[in-house]
Each structure stands twice: as C-alpha cells, then as structure tokens.
Design a protein around this motif. Structure first.
Motif, PDB file in Angstrom:
ATOM      1  N   UNK A  65      17.184  -2.484 -13.246  1.00 57.61           N
ATOM      2  CA  UNK A  65      16.883  -3.818 -12.703  1.00 57.61           C
ATOM      3  C   UNK A  65      15.979  -3.767 -11.477  1.00 57.61           C
ATOM      4  N   UNK A  66      16.239  -2.828 -10.565  1.00 59.35           N
ATOM      5  CA  UNK A  66      15.510  -2.792  -9.295  1.00 59.35           C
ATOM      6  C   UNK A  66      14.134  -2.125  -9.372  1.00 59.35           C
ATOM      7  N   UNK A  67      13.860  -1.411 -10.440  1.00 62.11           N
ATOM      8  CA  UNK A  67      12.587  -0.698 -10.567  1.00 62.11           C
ATOM      9  C   UNK A  67      11.420  -1.684 -10.593  1.00 62.11           C
ATOM     10  N   UNK A 164       6.483 -14.273   2.268  1.00 65.17           N
ATOM     11  CA  UNK A 164       6.430 -12.891   1.784  1.00 65.17           C
ATOM     12  C   UNK A 164       5.240 -12.139   2.382  1.00 65.17           C
ATOM     13  N   UNK A 165       5.278 -10.813   2.313  1.00 61.27           N
ATOM     14  CA  UNK A 165       4.129 -10.026   2.772  1.00 61.27           C
ATOM     15  C   UNK A 165       2.911 -10.308   1.881  1.00 61.27           C
ATOM     16  N   UNK A 166       1.716 -10.230   2.458  1.00 61.77           N
ATOM     17  CA  UNK A 166       0.486 -10.452   1.682  1.00 61.77           C
ATOM     18  C   UNK A 166       0.356  -9.414   0.570  1.00 61.77           C
ATOM     19  N   UNK A 167       0.670  -8.163   0.871  1.00 66.58           N
ATOM     20  CA  UNK A 167       0.648  -7.076  -0.106  1.00 66.58           C
ATOM     21  C   UNK A 167       1.997  -6.362  -0.041  1.00 66.58           C
ATOM     22  N   UNK A 168       2.997  -6.928  -0.729  1.00 70.15           N
ATOM     23  CA  UNK A 168       4.352  -6.384  -0.571  1.00 70.15           C
ATOM     24  C   UNK A 168       4.523  -4.979  -1.135  1.00 70.15           C
ATOM     25  N   UNK A 169       5.326  -4.214  -0.437  1.00 69.62           N
ATOM     26  CA  UNK A 169       5.733  -2.910  -0.951  1.00 69.62           C
ATOM     27  C   UNK A 169       6.860  -3.151  -1.950  1.00 69.62           C
ATOM     28  N   UNK A 170       7.175  -2.109  -2.731  1.00 69.80           N
ATOM     29  CA  UNK A 170       8.186  -2.297  -3.770  1.00 69.80           C
ATOM     30  C   UNK A 170       9.077  -1.076  -3.926  1.00 69.80           C
ATOM     31  N   UNK A 171      10.147  -1.309  -4.656  1.00 71.78           N
ATOM     32  CA  UNK A 171      11.016  -0.226  -5.092  1.00 71.78           C
ATOM     33  C   UNK A 171      10.361   0.347  -6.347  1.00 71.78           C
TER      34      UNK A 171
END
Length: 178
Positions: A65-67, A164-171
């Motif tokens: 789910x989090x990927x 939200x961030x303009x260029x969000x980081x992710x898991x």
C-alpha cells in the motif's frame, strides 16, 4: 579484592547483556521505509502501546500500500506526513478507521504517530514522523504513537517541505519484518 573485582565485572556484564536484550527490537516489529531522499528509515513499531495501529501498518505494508505514496504535508520543525494514496491528505485505505490508542509515550524526534481528523477514532493509513523533540511534544496523549525511528532520520530531514510540497518526496518501498 579479586573476589570483589570479579563480582563487579560479572554484575556489569549481566547489566550490559540485559540492556542489549531490552534494546533489541523484535524483527517482526521493525519497518524499513526506503525514501526518495536517498536512504532507508528504520522504524521500531510499538505493538505494546498501539496494537491495532501497528497491525494496520503491517497489513498495509504487506499489501504494498505505501510503495510510491508521497509525503503530502511537511512542516519544518514539526513533522512529515504520508500514507494517503490520493496525496491530498483526505484519503485512506479500504479498511475501517482504527479506534484511538492514546498513551503517555512522549513525542520527540523520530516518533511516528497516526494522523487523524478531529475525531480521535479516525486514524486509517496516514502517519507522520516528528522532526524535533519539542515540535510535537504537545501531541502526547492526543495522537496514537505507533513507532520510533531508530535509524535514518537524516533522510526524513531531507523531505521536501510544503502543504503539499511542489515536488514531493515519496516512499519508494515500505516493508515490515523483512
């Protein structure tokens, strides 16, 4: 003299062994979260404090789910929030919400808590990680603590800021017990 020295040495070894055993987390309760900022964050899950929330995280992690989910709300000096498949802060999993499991575990740097709405029993899949010892301290007893980062906070520190961030980081990948 030698007897006293040996007793002191033996006692010290027993204390050190007990401390090491107490600090060793059960591998089934260790989450590894690879993040796009370039590393892996290790989280010791705390089922003794929040068994239902930990079980939810384990279930979702096992399903992948989090990927690929982004950090959609990141506030400097406070926390980085993720776990919403829509990336808006309004989404959750297909499962029902989890009732609150509040504790007196002190929020500090690296504490992982479950995000929720105004309803204390509305936690679902979203969670946050605190940046500082003082920035989240007011959440103690009001938001469920489900874990503590034990390694890799430097990778959370690098997550893009914004709501939200303009260029969000992710898991990139989130696993438990592997």
């Amino acid at each position: 003299m030698i007897k006293k020295f040996m007793l002191t040495l033996f006692g010290g070894l027993l204390i050190m062994t007990a401390a090491e055993e107490a600090q060793a987390a059960d591998p089934a309760n260790v989450a590894k979260m690879e993040v796009s900022t370039g590393g892996t964050v290790v989280i010791e899950l705390l089922p003794d404090i929040a068994p239902k929330h930990v079980e939810r995280i384990k279930t979702l992690a096992g399903e992948g789910f989090y990927d690929g989910i982004v950090f959609h709300r990141v506030i400097s000096g406070f926390m980085a929030q993720t776990g919403d498949p829509t990336g808006t802060g309004m989404g959750g999993s297909q499962y029902p919400d989890v009732p609150a499991e509040f504790s007196q575990y002190k929020y500090k740097r690296g504490t992982v808590g479950m995000a929720r709405s105004q309803n204390p029993d509305s936690a679902n899949s979203q969670f946050f990680i605190c940046f500082t010892d003082t920035g989240c301290s007011f959440l103690t007893g009001q938001y469920t603590v489900l874990g503590q980062v034990t390694e890799g906070m430097e990778f959370i520190d690098k997550v893009a800021v914004g709501e939200p961030p303009a260029n969000p980081d992710k898991i990139v990948k989130f696993t438990v017990g592997e």
